[in-house]
Design a protein around this motif. Sequence first.
Motif, PDB file in Angstrom:
ATOM      1  N   GLY A 235      -0.104  17.108 -10.232  1.00 38.58           N
ATOM      2  CA  GLY A 235      -0.548  16.410 -11.436  1.00 38.58           C
ATOM      3  C   GLY A 235       0.575  15.723 -12.190  1.00 38.58           C
ATOM      4  O   GLY A 235       0.383  15.292 -13.323  1.00 38.58           O
ATOM      5  N   LYS A 236       1.739  15.590 -11.564  1.00 39.13           N
ATOM      6  CA  LYS A 236       2.877  14.917 -12.204  1.00 39.13           C
ATOM      7  C   LYS A 236       2.956  13.467 -11.736  1.00 39.13           C
ATOM      8  O   LYS A 236       2.528  13.137 -10.634  1.00 39.13           O
ATOM      9  N   PRO A 237       3.511  12.565 -12.576  1.00 36.91           N
ATOM     10  CA  PRO A 237       3.691  11.162 -12.167  1.00 36.91           C
ATOM     11  C   PRO A 237       4.418  11.086 -10.825  1.00 36.91           C
ATOM     12  O   PRO A 237       5.342  11.862 -10.568  1.00 36.91           O
ATOM     13  N   PHE A 238       3.980  10.154  -9.975  1.00 34.02           N
ATOM     14  CA  PHE A 238       4.427  10.121  -8.584  1.00 34.02           C
ATOM     15  C   PHE A 238       5.251   8.866  -8.279  1.00 34.02           C
ATOM     16  O   PHE A 238       4.767   7.750  -8.406  1.00 34.02           O
TER      17      PHE A 238
ATOM     18  N   SER B 198       4.973  23.393  -1.112  1.00 34.49           N
ATOM     19  CA  SER B 198       5.574  22.927  -2.358  1.00 34.49           C
ATOM     20  C   SER B 198       6.229  21.560  -2.201  1.00 34.49           C
ATOM     21  O   SER B 198       6.778  21.023  -3.155  1.00 34.49           O
ATOM     22  N   GLU B 199       6.185  20.992  -0.991  1.00 35.29           N
ATOM     23  CA  GLU B 199       6.779  19.674  -0.765  1.00 35.29           C
ATOM     24  C   GLU B 199       5.979  18.608  -1.502  1.00 35.29           C
ATOM     25  O   GLU B 199       4.756  18.613  -1.460  1.00 35.29           O
ATOM     26  N   THR B 200       6.686  17.709  -2.175  1.00 41.10           N
ATOM     27  CA  THR B 200       5.997  16.652  -2.911  1.00 41.10           C
ATOM     28  C   THR B 200       5.266  15.729  -1.960  1.00 41.10           C
ATOM     29  O   THR B 200       4.111  15.383  -2.183  1.00 41.10           O
ATOM     30  N   VAL B 201       5.938  15.315  -0.883  1.00 40.21           N
ATOM     31  CA  VAL B 201       5.319  14.414   0.092  1.00 40.21           C
ATOM     32  C   VAL B 201       4.854  15.234   1.283  1.00 40.21           C
ATOM     33  O   VAL B 201       5.651  15.837   1.996  1.00 40.21           O
ATOM     34  N   LEU B 202       3.534  15.266   1.466  1.00 38.81           N
ATOM     35  CA  LEU B 202       2.926  15.944   2.597  1.00 38.81           C
ATOM     36  C   LEU B 202       1.754  15.077   3.042  1.00 38.81           C
ATOM     37  O   LEU B 202       0.707  15.043   2.381  1.00 38.81           O
ATOM     38  N   LEU B 203       1.960  14.302   4.110  1.00 35.21           N
ATOM     39  CA  LEU B 203       0.904  13.414   4.583  1.00 35.21           C
ATOM     40  C   LEU B 203      -0.279  14.234   5.056  1.00 35.21           C
ATOM     41  O   LEU B 203      -0.119  15.235   5.752  1.00 35.21           O
ATOM     42  N   GLY B 204      -1.462  13.806   4.692  1.00 33.33           N
ATOM     43  CA  GLY B 204      -2.662  14.517   5.104  1.00 33.33           C
ATOM     44  C   GLY B 204      -3.907  13.767   4.666  1.00 33.33           C
ATOM     45  O   GLY B 204      -3.838  12.795   3.925  1.00 33.33           O
ATOM     46  N   GLU B 205      -5.020  14.258   5.122  1.00 38.38           N
ATOM     47  CA  GLU B 205      -6.321  13.676   4.793  1.00 38.38           C
ATOM     48  C   GLU B 205      -7.218  14.775   4.225  1.00 38.38           C
ATOM     49  O   GLU B 205      -6.747  15.646   3.521  1.00 38.38           O
ATOM     50  N   LYS B 206      -8.495  14.758   4.596  1.00 36.39           N
ATOM     51  CA  LYS B 206      -9.476  15.687   4.028  1.00 36.39           C
ATOM     52  C   LYS B 206      -9.191  17.150   4.362  1.00 36.39           C
ATOM     53  O   LYS B 206      -9.663  18.031   3.675  1.00 36.39           O
TER      54      LYS B 206
ATOM     55  N   ASP C  95       0.839  -1.200   0.000  1.00 38.32           N
ATOM     56  CA  ASP C  95       0.000   0.000   0.000  1.00 38.32           C
ATOM     57  C   ASP C  95       0.872   1.248   0.000  1.00 38.32           C
ATOM     58  O   ASP C  95       2.032   1.203   0.433  1.00 38.32           O
ATOM     59  N   GLU C  96       0.323   2.360  -0.476  1.00 37.51           N
ATOM     60  CA  GLU C  96       1.016   3.651  -0.528  1.00 37.51           C
ATOM     61  C   GLU C  96       2.366   3.530  -1.239  1.00 37.51           C
ATOM     62  O   GLU C  96       3.382   4.061  -0.796  1.00 37.51           O
ATOM     63  N   ALA C  97       2.348   2.851  -2.364  1.00 35.19           N
ATOM     64  CA  ALA C  97       3.579   2.552  -3.105  1.00 35.19           C
ATOM     65  C   ALA C  97       4.304   3.799  -3.577  1.00 35.19           C
ATOM     66  O   ALA C  97       5.524   3.767  -3.772  1.00 35.19           O
ATOM     67  N   GLN C  98       3.603   4.912  -3.746  1.00 33.38           N
ATOM     68  CA  GLN C  98       4.248   6.142  -4.209  1.00 33.38           C
ATOM     69  C   GLN C  98       5.297   6.640  -3.223  1.00 33.38           C
ATOM     70  O   GLN C  98       6.196   7.377  -3.591  1.00 33.38           O
TER      71      GLN C  98
ATOM     72  N   LEU D  43      -0.910   6.327  -5.314  1.00 35.82           N
ATOM     73  CA  LEU D  43      -1.246   7.495  -6.119  1.00 35.82           C
ATOM     74  C   LEU D  43      -0.399   7.486  -7.393  1.00 35.82           C
ATOM     75  O   LEU D  43       0.811   7.315  -7.322  1.00 35.82           O
ATOM     76  N   ASP D  44      -1.038   7.686  -8.527  1.00 38.09           N
ATOM     77  CA  ASP D  44      -0.275   7.741  -9.773  1.00 38.09           C
ATOM     78  C   ASP D  44       0.237   9.147 -10.071  1.00 38.09           C
ATOM     79  O   ASP D  44       1.179   9.310 -10.833  1.00 38.09           O
TER      80      ASP D  44
END
Length: 191
Positions: free
Chosen positions: A128-131, A168-176, A94-97, A122-123
């Motif tokens: 909107g860029k490949p992940f 601007s960080e690519t990885v930012l853990l979050g929810e709704k 899971d969460e392979a990105q 997430l793709d």
Amino acid sequence: MTNEGIERSRLFQQGSIEVICGPMFSGKTEELLRRLRRAQIAKLKVEIFKPSTDTRYDPTAVVSHDLNSIQSTPVETSSSILLLGGHTQVVGIDEAQFFDDELPNVCEALANKGVRVIVAGLDMDFSGKPFGPIPKLMAIAEFITKITAVCMACGAPASRSYRLIKSSETVLLGEKESYEPRCRICFNLDK
């Protein structure tokens, strides 16, 4: 067993890579859990992995937004999956990105050993860029399931994860509080 039954049995024993991808809140983890539970019902040996950095719902379980869960092994690198999942029939990831760029090679090595590998992630990133390793996994996978969510701006099928907070960080853990699914048009309107 008939010849047809033997052929089907051989196909089932062959390794493969399945990718489940789409935006946030589309049901990727839910679909991963469904496939893994079916493998368990079939009495196959199943191992589940997730990145150790993903602690949003639980430090060890894979948990969907609907709070369905299954125990997993958190790992820091994709090479750990190869070491821990080498003696099983089905590997779920899971969460392979969030994994390193070696993940496609790890999945390929497992599949070549006859393991069914099911990967969810997430793709595309928030821009909107490949992940991460997902695009390469999609290229080598036998099966790809791309799931859409519902656009929170207009109700159309959503294929993108729109970030609601400035970063601007690519990885930012979050929810709704941090993300919502958007269709192509609504995603681009608010860029």
